[in-house]
Structure formats: structure tokens, C-alpha cells
Design an enzyme around this catalytic site. Structure first.
Site, PDB file in Angstrom:
ATOM      1  N   ARG A 190       0.835  -1.203   0.000  1.00  0.00           N
ATOM      2  CA  ARG A 190       0.000   0.000   0.000  1.00  0.00           C
ATOM      3  C   ARG A 190       0.871   1.255   0.000  1.00  0.00           C
ATOM      4  O   ARG A 190       0.529   2.266  -0.621  1.00  0.00           O
ATOM      5  CB  ARG A 190      -0.935   0.004   1.210  1.00  0.00           C
ATOM      6  CG  ARG A 190      -2.001  -1.090   1.234  1.00  0.00           C
ATOM      7  CD  ARG A 190      -2.847  -1.148  -0.002  1.00  0.00           C
ATOM      8  NE  ARG A 190      -3.836  -2.218   0.027  1.00  0.00           N
ATOM      9  CZ  ARG A 190      -3.603  -3.499  -0.299  1.00  0.00           C
ATOM     10  NH1 ARG A 190      -2.399  -3.904  -0.653  1.00  0.00           N
ATOM     11  NH2 ARG A 190      -4.578  -4.383  -0.281  1.00  0.00           N
ATOM     12  N   GLU A 194       2.169   1.690  -3.376  1.00  0.00           N
ATOM     13  CA  GLU A 194       1.088   2.218  -4.212  1.00  0.00           C
ATOM     14  C   GLU A 194       0.913   3.722  -4.009  1.00  0.00           C
ATOM     15  O   GLU A 194       0.666   4.469  -4.955  1.00  0.00           O
ATOM     16  CB  GLU A 194      -0.204   1.481  -3.863  1.00  0.00           C
ATOM     17  CG  GLU A 194      -1.379   1.867  -4.736  1.00  0.00           C
ATOM     18  CD  GLU A 194      -2.603   1.035  -4.393  1.00  0.00           C
ATOM     19  OE1 GLU A 194      -2.512  -0.214  -4.479  1.00  0.00           O
ATOM     20  OE2 GLU A 194      -3.637   1.609  -4.019  1.00  0.00           O
ATOM     21  N   SER A 206      14.622  15.195   2.304  1.00  0.00           N
ATOM     22  CA  SER A 206      15.646  14.232   2.706  1.00  0.00           C
ATOM     23  C   SER A 206      15.040  12.976   3.327  1.00  0.00           C
ATOM     24  O   SER A 206      14.073  13.053   4.093  1.00  0.00           O
ATOM     25  CB  SER A 206      16.602  14.880   3.709  1.00  0.00           C
ATOM     26  OG  SER A 206      17.624  13.968   4.056  1.00  0.00           O
TER      27      SER A 206
END
Lengths: 147, 147, 147, 147, 147, 147, 147, 147, 147, 147
Positions: free
Chosen positions: J88, J91, J114
Site C-alpha cells: 500500500r 502504491e 531528505s
């Protein structure tokens, strides 16, 4: 326009004009191996060579300029080649790769066989059981620098 | 036990016994190129060769049997080799692949250069600007069957 | 223009003109397997065959010239095919690959079945439980050269 | 312990006991193609076949139980095979894949050639120019369901 | 022109004409699952269906001919799908793949669930905690042939 | 020790003890689909379930503890599965992926079918032309949040 | 035993004995860059260096022999490195790769910067805004051979 | 139009107008390394720089606007570069990657060498045995935050 | 025309019209995070939003229709992103992935953090040592269904 | 022994001793996010932290030494994660990646957030419709150096 467009134009012109690589190489004044690689976008022409190629393939001035630009090299569309002829070479590297490594190291020590200071000669080797393709590769041995 | 285990044992024995491929090949009675490939698990030994290899590397009877089994070939762990020496060969295929294809087809027509009915010879080419590695490849031309 | 463009034109012409591969093969005078492969850009036509194909598909002179150029082979867009029919063949190689290897080596020794000196015949095998596709493959056995 | 361990034990036993696939198949009572695939972990043995295999290869009771478990199939370690013999088959799928697809669809319509209701026969085809490997594949045609 | 072009034209026409798949399926006279797959280039239309689709999407005669050609299937641009909805299905195969395999083999023995003699039904399952998507898959069991 | 070791021990114990997933599920008190997935390392047991599994498979206390740890999920060793049964499911996602996407969006709007709030039921569907595998999937529809 | 085993033993010995690369390099008598690469299995020791390394890391005679064998090079487990420090270098090649190519070609013409006749120096560059890592790379320019 | 189109136009204009990167950089008022990277679509121009570049390459107002948009970076078409010059850099990362990691950590502790707060200088290093390419890289050391 | 074409037109219009995402979001009436994702082809507009976007970017009626079609999501051209800013996020998932998994499971048990019922807020966090990017992610916890 | 072995021992000890990350973090004296990452082999302990971890997990002196060595980072076994929870996050990067890039550039200009000067906080966000996972990420903005 980029070098790829010029390469595709050269290939198409070679087909439609019925030229051979040998003839092209003789006109360019270099070996057929180097000349073919250069026409296929892997080597860089000088002024005079670009003009000869321009005449042979009917290239514009701008297209000839691209022949003098160092190309982004690599002629295969996939990491493992699909064309059977080219694959056989990949297979040779795959099957004999460690053998080549062992024998060059045994003879020369740690280092590599240059693919830059390198030449290749492809010729027909007549054989009663069927002619053979003979390829001679020559690359300078470069030892690893110890510092 | 499998062929891989035998190959690893051969490589380790070569290091610990301080053998060279040239010496091994002379004892086996074949070229150093074929013999090295065979020891590295890419070719298949006959009875007599397996016995010689068995003596040289201190292999058991069962290990010698594996040398006579046709191996599953392919000596590289990755599709694109990471070792610099072997990579240079991959690069030659990548940069010159289409050139080789064009020149073999121009000379022989459609077909391939065999990687099976094939031999290789690696030698030192003395050169004042630095010695060179010379490799001669010879593969039978096989035309595509039309039917 | 390149060979791919000609292949795409051939496929489109076949659809719009309602041709069958069998008919095309009969006109070209070769097996339907070889002819289809040639039309799909995997084999190389000779002069006469190119003319027949030119007529059948309405190709220009330049397009016919491309049919006589040895193509860069490989008909699949991905290493693992996604089309279910073609995938089944990939699956056969995946599931039976080591079996095929073992049985050919048991019968012939070390070497390969040629994919160049090779022919294929695809036919319908009537069966009361549902007709079957019968494919006969014939490839010359090539033993590894020992040197 | 898993099926892989049993497969490796079978292969090692075959080498050390000097068995042939043909002999094994005769003992198991199935074709050499199916039997080899089963021994290499691609098919599933029944009770009686597992016992025969157990005797031939010296397998324990627990190992024989694994032969009756449906295996996780797929015999190749990489998506593109590196072994030259198996690669030639991959190349056939790559070069002839679209041809096979076209010809099966022309004869049968939309659907596939089954790789499950499938058999294979590998034999030697004597030929004065060099013996050939003949492979006959037979797979049920399965039409796509329209609903 | 190829089948892809026709598929893209169909998708664009569906958006600009504001059609729904349900409506299209009713007009074509097949389930919405089969019809959508066919419109998206995964199934093959017959004469009458192609004419209906031609009317709905404003296709030319040549474009309708392409609908009757068996397409090269596979609707995903990458081996692992990036679209979240389609990925969830890939995840189901990844997480439950071995479970599905075990349970089908336990019930049916060695073989597969056909993806060809196969149908699918997608519907809404009302649920007070949030409606659910219900998908029913039905595929013929095909046992491995033993020979 | 890690969860993988426990999973392999479970699979081996199932083979050597001759258990079925149905029986295991009845003992665990959950559906055979969930229970199989859990045993294969894709779901997480509670205290009581772990004890039952421990008895069935002969697991130590420490091994039972691992059953209660949330596992790292994903049961396939390669992105594209090689096992034919599991591949058919991948093929369904590949061929029908865009169809499933279109139809769920047409019915529900933008969002996904959950693979977490999800259940699966696999059963035999008797059919005179050959029994079928029937799989019912039910996943909650989750709409994309707009914010 | 192979070179990898020796490399792992060296790394473990460095940790347990609390050595630094700088100290090791001083003892070996080479730069810290070359020495570290050699210890990590990328370069090849000579007799004397192997003896020093053997003392420092407590290596057996056989292990020292492996240090003198040319290793199979390549220190990264994946084509795209996952370690953030090493990735930044990959990113530099990715972002600046074409820039480096253009500027070297502008200055030197067609050819490459050798990675074999090559040295590297890594040092701390004090800076009030935060110290910097300064790396100086020096590689011989090798022009492409024209033949 | 997108940034890629502008980059290709810049490259083509540089060839047809015969410009050098050094000259371009002098006009832009930045180092030749930064300027080349910016022209090749890896860095972002400010107003004044965009105007200079617009004049040099004959860019329209809209094209100049794109030069001021932060580009999507990454100049290589494949994860492992195929161009020999760029590959040598990838090889340096591959062969020396773990060495660089060890030495930076030994000097600075855990953290990375920045590829953002970073500069590069490429120059010719005259050498009687053949001139060398000297590259100085300077990147701020960034320690991992502990929290 | 497809959604991709509309996305590219939107991006080009934003550059040439000098719009900011913040301004666009205010006009659309949603957060800048959702609006940007929607404009970049990852979310789906409703009627009113499409009209606003149509005005802002000068879209035709047909183009506005595409904004209301659920898009095929996924904004990265490669599995591992090459753009440094996006790569840092991939690196966070790579380095902290197992950490995130452990901590969510420790707090919530087995399940996932939804990427669908999900929102994101990106803002500037002033800091004397250099401003920071602060990102707040909020996703519903979804427990695995046990059945 | 290497750092991986120590990480695996820590994970196993945590399971068998029934520790929680929160408790471990409290003992180590750092946030649960940093501590978990460090225990999972992604961060580097100091002397005191290593001793605490040594006590908690029962590590030997040599194992504690490994905790102070900078690890080779990257916690995922595949480029695209297969575990649903971790996927997830991948994604989110895939769907929102270009959005994140656009918004950070709009606010800060060219540069990155960063992943080194970075912290993360994971907590439960109570919600009547189901609790949510709230994650706050904070990374220093680093502008690209212009030189």
C-alpha cells in the site's frame, strides 16, 4: 532529428539503393566491420567519411553533421537478444564466459580485454562439411591499476 | 550431490593444488578452451577424460560419474554480467551485434553461426604498445531451412 | 520504412482482403508454416516469393525489397508471452523443458535440436472427445564439437 | 523435506545407479515423456507408480508420499532459459509464436491448444544428412466460452 | 490499422457517446463480462456482433473486420499491474495462490481450472456495513493427461 | 527460526500425517479457504487456533508462537507464476483485468474491491460435460476518499 | 570454499578484531581505496599482500591462496542498489550520465574513461556548513580504435 | 509540448549550430557540468538563464517556460546503461560500491554523501602514458537523524 | 484521444498559463493534494469539477468528459523511480517498510493502512537549520477478515 | 556471522520472549520508529544502545559489535513489495508520486525531501467510522546546488 533517425534513413537507403556493406566500406576507406558499426550508429564518422556516407545514402547536411556526433551506443533492444543469430553470441558469452575469464587471467593476470582498443574481422572459412564463419577478435589487454 | 557441487570442488581443488588450465588440458588431451569449459560445468566428459579429471582434482567415483552427465549449461548468474572482463564481451555483443548480423547475412544469407559446432582459441598477441588478447571463433554456418 | 512497417501492412491487407494463410502459402509455393512465419517477419523471401506476396498484399517495389532483407527475428513483445495460446507453448517449455533435455541427451548425447535446420507441421487430429491440435517438429541433432 | 529434495535425490540416484529414463518408464508403465516429467517433479505419481519409483531410486516411505503430492510445477530457474538445448525451444516459441497462433486460429477459431490434456513423443528420425529429433505434440483444442 | 487502434476507438467512442457496458452488452446479446472483454480486445466477435458494435461505436467496415480477427490477448501493460483496482486481484493471486492450488488439488486431483472454458459474473452484494463486490468464477476442471 | 520454517514444517507434517485441508479447517473452526491460507503463512492465528494447529502438526511452543505473529505475505516465488494452475489465475487477471475494472467502476464509481475485507469460497460445480471449479469472491467496495 | 567465503571471513574478522580499513591499508602498503576493494573481493592480492592480510584476519594457508585468485567482480546484489549511500552514486550516474558523456566526448572525442586503469581517492573536505565527502576519480582516456 | 521535447530541440540545435558545452556554459554563467546537465533536462533554469538558452538554441517563449519547470530527472533509458562510457561509471559503482560505503562510514559514521548538495568537475589530466580523465566529486555528508 | 492526452494537455496548459496547484485547488474546491493528483490523471472529477478544470486549462467538451472517467492509475514510468525526489519516497518504503509493518501490526493487529480511504497533507515546517517538508498521511486501518 | 544473522536472531528473540517494540524502544531510549528500524538492521546502534539490545535479546559480545557496524540498508526482498501492508505504501508512491513532486517543488523549488535527515511518527487516530493510522513524516528540504 537525432542520430537514430539518421541510422534508420541509412538502413532504408541501403535497402532501396541495393548497396552492400562491403562496397560501402570500400568507399568509406575502412574495414567492413568498423564501417557497418558506424553506419548502424555505434561509431563516429570524421568529416570526410561523413561526406562519403552522405553521398552514398543521400543525406542532408544536417544529417551528415549527426554522423560526426559521438553516438549513444548499444544496438540491442533487449538485455537478452531475441534474434537467433545475435542470441548465439550471447549464448557463447553465457556458456564460455567463465572459461574466457579463466584463460585470460591465467595468461595475463588480473585485467580485461579491451572492447574499445578492439578490432574484429569476420570472414568465410571454406569447409567440405559446410562453410564456417570465422571471427577474429583482437583487444588490448588492460591490467588493473594497483595504487 | 549434483554437477554444481562437483564444479565447485574442481575449482577449489585447482586453487589448493596450484594447477593451471593449460596443464589440466594437456593431461585431458583437449584444447585448453574446451577443457576449461568442461571443468566449469559447461561440457560433458567421456570415461577416460573423467578419470583423468578425477585424478587431477581428487574426485570420488560418484563425482566422476557426474562429469559424464550432460550438464545444464549457462555460466553466468545474471542476464547482464557484472564481472568487468565478462561484461566487455557482453558489450561487444551489444555494440557490434547488429553489425555481426549484417555482415554474416551479407556473406551467407539467412541463417546463423553455430554456437554448438563451434570452437574458440584464445592467445596472446605481442604488441609493442601493449600485448593484445586474440580470440579466434569458428562456427559452422547453418542456413534456415525453407520447407 | 522498415521491415516492421511491411509486416504490419501485410497483416492489415490480409484482414481487409479476407485472405487465409493456407491460400497465401499455396500461392507462395511453400508450407503454410514457413509462409506464415515469413509474412510475419521471421523468414526471408526470395525474388519470386516476394513478387507473389507483393501481388497478394498490394506492396510497392520498395516494400517488396524489404521482404528479401534478412529480418531481425523474434515475434513476442515480452519475455514471458501474455497471449494465452502462445503462453501454453511457453508453459510446455517451462514444465517439460528438463524432460525434453533429458530425453534428447539420453538418445543422442550432448548437443541440441536445431531451431534453424528445423520444420514444423500443424494439423487437426479428429477426436470424438474433441479435436486435437497435432504439431510435428523436426530439428537436426547437432552434437557439441569437442576440440 | 519437500518435493524438491525428493527430485534431487531421484536425479542423484539415477546417476549413481546408472539408470536410463527409458528403463525407468518401462518399470513405471508409462511413456518415457510422462515418466521423466514426473520424476523431475512436474507430474504426480499414483500409489503403485510411487512404489516402483521408490524401489528404483531407494526412496523412504515419506519420500514416496511426496511423489503422490501434486507438485508446484515449472522446471526452469529463469524466465528465459540459459541452457542451449532448452533455449532452442524458447526460441521456437519466440520466432514461431505468432505463426502458431495464426494457424491454429485459422483452423479452429478462437481458443487454445491445451497444455494439460496434452501428450508429447520424442524420437530419433534417421537422416543421411544427420539424424533429426522428431517431436510430436498433441493437445486438445479448447474453444473460448462465449456467455 | 490494427486491432489496438480499433480498441482505442471503441473506448473513445464509449466516452464521447456516453454509453454503458451494460447497455452495450444488451445490444450485443451477451453477458456484460464477455462483451466488455470483447470490446477491450480480449475476445473475438462474430459477424452479427461485429455489426452491432460497428453501429454503436461508429466503426468503418474495415474496423468491423478487425473485430472478427482473433486478438493477441493480454490487457495489462506491466507484469505487475499498477492500477490499484487491478492490483488487488494480482494480490489475491499472490496471497491466496498456493491456497487455491491446494484446495483445487484436494478436491479434484492434479490438473487446472480452465481460463478458457470459463465464465465470470460480477455483481453488487448489498451489505449494511458497505456494499460488496461479488464475483463468481466458473472454470472447467481439466485433469492432466497421463500417457 | 522464522515463520517460513514453521510453514515448511506444517506442509511436511500434512504430507507425512496424511491430513486434508478440510479436516484441518474443521478442527481449527474456520473456512477451509482461510485456514489453508493461514497454514501456508498468509494469515495470522489466534491463541486457540495456534494450539489446535500445534496439535495437528506437532509444533513446539516456540513454533506455535510464530503462528500468532503477523506474517510477511505473498506466496509466489516469481512475479509471473510458473505453476500452471496458479498461472491460469494470473492469466484471468491479465486478460480480464481491464474488464473487471470497467464493470466495477460502472457499478460503483471510483474505488476498489478490497482484498482485505475479503472472503473466498471454492467448490465443485457438477456438470455433465465435466465438473467445474466454482469460486465465489466477495470483497467490500472501498470508494476513493475525496478531500 | 570459494573467494566469497574468504571475503565474509575477512569482514567478520574486521568487526570482531576492531580493525580499520586505514590501518589495514597501511599494513598492506597500498591506498585505502585499493586495499578495501581487494579485501571485499574486487581486486587480487600478490603473495606478500596475501600474507599480511592472512595475519591481520587470521586466514589459513588455503584461504590466503584464494586472495591471489582473480575474483569474479561485482559487489552489488541487485542491478539498482538499495543501500542509500550506494544508491546516491547510482543516482549520480543516472542524473549526470549523459552530462559526463557529453563533456568527456567534447574534450577527448569518441572513447571512454577507463574503469581499469583507474584510481580513486576519498577524503574529508572540511566545510563550515557541514563537512563534505570529496572523491577524486582518475581514469585513462581510451579512444575507440578505427580500423 | 513537454520538457523532453525542449531537451531534444536543444540537442538538435547544438548539433546544427555547432555549439560546444563550454561555450554554452560561459554564456549561461555557470560551470560546464551544471549547464550541460540543465540543458539535458536534469536541472532547472532561472529566468535569466532560460533567456540565454533561448537565444543560443532558438527557443520560443513557451519552450523557455519549460526550462524553468523542475524536470522529472533521470537521463538513462535502462536500469543498466548500454553506452560503454556511461557503463564504465555503473561498473565503478558496482565494483567499488561497497568500498566507497565502507570508507565513507569509517570516516564519517552512518549517513550518505549527498547527490543534491553536490558538485562535479571534469578535466583533462595530461599524462605521458596517455591523458587521463580526472573527475572531482564533492557532496555534503549527511548523517542519519537519530530520534 | 485518451485520458493521457488530456493529462498532458493539462500539464502543458499549467506551464503556459503560469498557474499554481494551490490556485487550481482553490478553484476546484478541494485540497491541493487531491486536486493535483486528479489533474495528473490519478483521481476522477465530478461534473462541476470537470467544468472548472475545463475553464482553467482550456479543455474541449470531449476532454472534460475524460476527466469524469475513472482513470487507469499509476504515475511512475518504472517500477523503481528514477527522479531523485520520488526515489527518496521509494527509499523510505524500502528502508522503513518492515518497520512500518511491525509498528502498525503491534498497534492494530493483522490488516493494512488503506491507500484508498486515505488523505495526505504536505506543508512547510520552518526550522532554523533549514526548513523541512512535513507530510501527514492518514489511512483507515482495515483488519483482515477471518471467515 | 554477519549483520543479517544478528537481525534474524533479534526477530526470533522478540517472538520467543514476547517483547513489544514499544517496550524495546523505551529501554533503548529512542522513538519506537527509529528503534524498530535499528533492530531490523536499517540503523546503527551506539555502544550503550547495543548493550541494552544485547540484554533484551540475549546477544553475545560479537553480536553486539555487529549492531554498531553501519548496516547495508534496504529491507525489502523484491523491487515491488508483495506484502499487502507494505505494498500500500508503494502504491501511494506510485499513485501520488508525481503529486508529491509537484507540490514540494511548488513550495520549495528544485530539490528533494531528505530521507536521511528524516523522522517518522506512527500513531492511532481514533475515528467513529473505524480508527485510522496516522503517519507524520518530516524531512529536511535540500535544494539542488547550482555551481
Amino acid at each position: 532529428m537525432n542520430r537514430n533517425d539518421v541510422t534508420e534513413k541509412i538502413i532504408a537507403a541501403k535497402v532501396s539503393r541495393g548497396l552492400t556493406w562491403e562496397e560501402i566500406a570500400r568507399r568509406v576507406g575502412r574495414s567492413k566491420e568498423w564501417t557497418t558499426a558506424a553506419c548502424l550508429g555505434q561509431m563516429c564518422f570524421d568529416e570526410a567519411q561523413a561526406r562519403v556516407a552522405g553521398d552514398l545514402f543521400g543525406l542532408t547536411d544536417e544529417e551528415q553533421k549527426w554522423l560526426k556526433v559521438v553516438p549513444s551506443k548499444g544496438s540491442l533492444p533487449t538485455p537478452v537478444p531475441t534474434d537467433p543469430l545475435i542470441y548465439r553470441w550471447y549464448e557463447i558469452v553465457n556458456v564460455y564466459g567463465t572459461t574466457i575469464k579463466e584463460l585470460i587471467h591465467e595468461e595475463f593476470g588480473d585485467g580485461i580485454m579491451s572492447a574499445i582498443d578492439f578490432s574484429m574481422d569476420i570472414s568465410r572459412e571454406p569447409d567440405p562439411k559446410g562453410d564456417r564463419v570465422k571471427v577474429v577478435l583482437s583487444g588490448k589487454f588492460l591490467p588493473y591499476k594497483v595504487y
